[in-house]
Design a protein around this motif. Structure first.
Motif, short mmCIF file in Angstrom:
data_model
loop_
_atom_site.label_atom_id
_atom_site.label_comp_id
_atom_site.label_asym_id
_atom_site.label_seq_id
_atom_site.Cartn_x
_atom_site.Cartn_y
_atom_site.Cartn_z
N UNK A 159 0.83 -1.20 0.00
CA UNK A 159 0.00 0.00 0.00
C UNK A 159 0.87 1.25 0.00
N UNK A 160 1.94 1.25 0.82
CA UNK A 160 2.83 2.41 0.87
C UNK A 160 3.58 2.58 -0.44
N UNK A 161 4.20 1.47 -0.90
CA UNK A 161 5.03 1.54 -2.09
C UNK A 161 4.24 1.97 -3.32
N UNK A 162 3.03 1.47 -3.44
CA UNK A 162 2.26 1.75 -4.65
C UNK A 162 1.31 2.94 -4.48
N UNK A 163 1.40 3.61 -3.34
CA UNK A 163 0.56 4.78 -3.13
C UNK A 163 -0.92 4.45 -3.20
N UNK A 164 -1.33 3.38 -2.54
CA UNK A 164 -2.72 2.95 -2.63
C UNK A 164 -3.60 3.48 -1.50
N UNK A 165 -2.99 4.28 -0.63
CA UNK A 165 -3.77 4.82 0.48
C UNK A 165 -5.00 5.55 0.00
N UNK A 166 -6.05 5.40 0.73
CA UNK A 166 -7.29 6.10 0.45
C UNK A 166 -7.05 7.57 0.77
N UNK A 167 -7.54 8.43 -0.10
CA UNK A 167 -7.36 9.85 0.18
C UNK A 167 -8.50 10.32 1.06
N UNK A 168 -8.17 10.68 2.29
CA UNK A 168 -9.21 11.23 3.16
C UNK A 168 -8.92 12.70 3.40
N UNK A 169 -7.78 13.10 2.86
CA UNK A 169 -7.34 14.47 3.00
C UNK A 169 -8.32 15.39 2.26
N UNK A 170 -9.02 16.21 3.04
CA UNK A 170 -10.09 17.04 2.48
C UNK A 170 -9.62 17.96 1.37
N UNK A 171 -8.47 18.60 1.57
CA UNK A 171 -8.06 19.60 0.59
C UNK A 171 -7.75 18.95 -0.75
N UNK A 172 -7.18 17.73 -0.71
CA UNK A 172 -6.87 17.04 -1.97
C UNK A 172 -8.16 16.69 -2.70
#
Ligand code: ADP
Ligand code: MG
Length: 489
Positions: free
Chosen positions: A420-433
């Motif tokens: 998940x880290x290496x492939x950038x698969x994290x869910x975006x919960x960051x509001x501004x993004x």
């Protein structure tokens, strides 16, 4: 006679309804290193005639010596079938001539089997519970095998199987449909595999069934039965019952009579055909084998084996429903195979059991089935699947991304957290993004914004676009909330 409740199992004939009656004689090869009365190996797949002792080849003067492990396996099986264990049983000679039987008789048990009456419970998909009586379980020797395809004019015999221990598990005629017959064999197989007394490998012939079928008018006495020999798949058992019942109904309705006979199932044609008329017990001239004393077991041996029995499918299913809150169907699926149940429990430990069940039954089992793989060699281990569930539970990845992650772990292996880290698969919960994405879409589609203000249902279109733009990584709920706020709906 009181009016019978409508019975969905009845078969329709030209002249009315019929009930099919089925009883099975299942031959299960005993899991043991050595044969029933000799020290020769039972391993599958060896060169012909390399696992044949002088006893198995019936050389003059050879004496059978009982293999105690086979006795223990039969007792375990009896206990697993809730059956009466007979402390005294007798081995008999069942005499017949056949080229794969060098002794001229099979050592079997006739009047005094090692296991008496028992029962098997079936939980049918419609919720009905069917209890199937077990008549008996006895131990007997398997025969050798004739090879007809090795030479143009000669047949050969391979005696590797000669003398291997079989358990014959005889049911009462308690089954009333092809589905019940199939469920019975599946359940029996599951119990034997849990017990470790038979590997249940039907393709190798280690579990095979003689299927006895008769038909009658509801409420009438049993009809004459035919026995379909050696059916070696659960699907074929269902087909054999269906075809045979139909054949008998048609025959009787045309004014014919069923004669008791032995038939063969032809899987290519899906039909049964006559093989020979049924032999009677007296044809075999059974008598107690003078080379073997009656088998006497100490009560302590049985008590000891009973104390060591593993948790069996019915108990495990009840525990899964109670402790994990699973539905009956899910608990059934997860406990049919011991290995699947163990895998599930590994995943469920310390996690949401329903999510674990869902992933094991739907994603994992589906994938394993597709590739014909056993769960014991699953490319995704229980620890890896557990890690995927942890990532979902923590909100690090969405359910959709989790499926992609599962695929990656399936084909490449690896630690799900690192992937998940290496492939950038994290869910975006960051509001501004997310806000940035949403703003871009709104700016590019002013007409859609107007429409959505008038009809808030259309907001779904924006959610879809935002999810797509984020590569599935935006948290859908966050997107939804944000959109509603932005569009003022
Ligand atoms: P045999 O000794 O001739 O083999 P059994 O009485 O031991 O006969 O029965 C053999 C099998 O046939 C058992 O599994 C039993 O349940 C089944 N069976 C007996 N009678 C019927 C019947 N009328 N219809 C279907 N199956 C039957
Ligand atoms: Mg029989």
């Amino acid at each position: 006679m009181s009016k019978a409740a409508p019975n969905r199992k009845l078969l329709k004939g030209a002249t009315g309804d019929w009930e099919v009656v089925i009883g099975l004689e299942v031959h299960a090869q005993v899991n043991s290193e050595a044969k029933l009365f000799s020290g020769a190996s039972t391993a599958f797949g060896a060169e012909p005639n390399t696992q044949v002792s002088l006893v198995d080849a019936a050389m003059p003067g050879m004496l059978p010596v009982i293999n105690e492990e086979c006795i223990r396996q039969a007792v375990r099986t009896g206990l697993g079938l809730n059956a009466k264990i007979n402390l005294r049983s007798v081995f008999d000679r069942k005499n017949y001539f056949y080229p794969d039987l060098p002794q001229g008789y099979q050592i079997s048990q006739y009047k005094s089997p090692i296991v008496g009456e028992g029962e098997v419970r079936l939980d049918m998909p419609d919720g009905e519970t069917v209890t199937v009586g077990i008549e008996r379980v006895h131990l007997e020797q398997d025969a050798g095998k004739l090879l007809h395809d090795q030479h143009p004019t000669m047949s050969f015999v391979d005696l590797n199987r000669s003398g291997v221990a079989l358990m014959e598990i005889v049911s009462k005629p308690d089954l009333r449909s092809a589905d019940e017959a199939k469920a019975y064999v599946a359940k029996l197989r599951s119990i034997l595999r849990y017990l470790g007394t038979c590997d249940g490998d039907m393709e190798k012939g280690n579990l095979r069934a003689d299927v006895n079928v008769s038909v009658r008018r509801p409420g009438e006495p049993f009809g004459t039965r035919c026995e379909i020999k050696n059916v070696n798949s659960i699907r074929f058992i269902g087909q054999a019952v269906e075809h045979e019942a139909r054949r008998q109904i048609d025959l009787i309705e045309d004014g014919g009579k069923i004669v008791q006979e032995t038939r063969l199932f032809d899987p290519a044609k899906g039909e049964t055909r006559a093989m020979r008329s049924k032999e009677e017990a007296h044809d075999y001239r059974y008598f107690p084998d003078p080379d073997l004393l009656p088998l006497e077991m100490a009560p302590a041996l049985v008590a000891d084996l009973k104390a060591q029995l593993p948790e069996l499918p019915d108990q495990k299913k009840a525990r899964f429903m109670r402790d994990y809150g699973l539905a009956a169907y899910d608990a059934d699926v997860l406990t049919a195979e011991h290995a699947a149940a163990a895998y599930f429990e590994d995943v469920a430990r310390g996690r949401d059991p329903k999510a674990a069940a869902n992933w094991v039954i739907n994603e994992l089992a589906g994938r394993l089935n597709k590739e014909g793989k056993d769960i014991l060699v699953s490319p995704v281990s229980s620890a890896q699947l557990g890690a995927i569930l942890d990532l979902i539970a923590a909100g690090t990845i969405s359910g959709k991304i989790a499926k992609d992650l599962f695929e990656i772990v399936w084909s490449d292996g690896g630690d799900p957290h690192r992937i998940v880290e290496q492939r950038g698969m994290r869910q975006v919960t960051d509001l501004s993004a997310i806000e940035k994405v949403v703003d871009e879409i709104a700016a590019a589609n002013p007409d859609k914004v107007e429409q959505a203000r008038a009809n808030p249902k259309l907001i779904g279109w924006f959610v879809g676009q935002a999810m797509k733009a984020s590569g599935g990584k935006a948290n859908p709920q966050t997107v939804n909330d944000l959109l509603k706020r932005k569009l003022g709906v």
